[in-house]
Enzyme design. Sequence first.
Site, short mmCIF file in Angstrom:
data_model
loop_
_atom_site.label_atom_id
_atom_site.label_comp_id
_atom_site.label_asym_id
_atom_site.label_seq_id
_atom_site.Cartn_x
_atom_site.Cartn_y
_atom_site.Cartn_z
N SER A 32 -53.10 -19.80 70.04
CA SER A 32 -53.84 -19.02 71.07
C SER A 32 -52.72 -18.68 72.27
CB SER A 32 -54.93 -19.80 71.82
OG SER A 32 -54.40 -20.96 72.17
N LYS A 69 -53.19 -23.70 77.76
CA LYS A 69 -53.70 -22.23 78.43
C LYS A 69 -52.89 -22.00 79.41
CE LYS A 69 -56.97 -21.81 75.09
NZ LYS A 69 -56.73 -21.23 74.03
#
Length: 175
Positions: A32, A69
């Site tokens: 991701s 993230k």
Amino acid sequence: MWEWTKPLLIAVVLAFVIRAFFFEPSLVKGASMQPTLKDEDRLIIMKIGEPKRFDVVVFHATDEENYVKRVIGLPGDHIAYKKDTLYINGEPYDEPYLADYKEKVMDGNPLTYSFTLKDTAVGEQVVPEGHLFVMGDNRRVSRDSRSIGAIPMEKVIGTTKIVYYPFSEMKILGN
């Protein structure tokens, strides 16, 4: 005997204090955050200071799992994507960390599909106080605030700027 034990004891206590309050190692799991971070990259988390926009953070996603993230929205921000461009509070923002990746994956589809934070009962909303809006750099496969919601600050472990393994990929992350 005490002369040998004393330095060892001091080292153990110091290591515990440093890991508990200042730095901690972490592991990237999944794709991701590509191309910035790759699966199995090892990072140093800095537990001091508040996350800033575009910092890479590590947070508790579940009791067993941490996510890595990028901070996109801070408390009070209105976040939107239109035609693969980030808008924060109505102003367009460049994301230089995505520029090369956008060129590589452009297949007629945007890297980041258009969206606006919405609450169906109230209309458009902003990132709540005490929360962060986070996204992975690999927007097409990232499970992030678009699906799990804004992240409470108390779940944030810290920010990361240092990749220390694999040694061939050692680097300091920039914005």
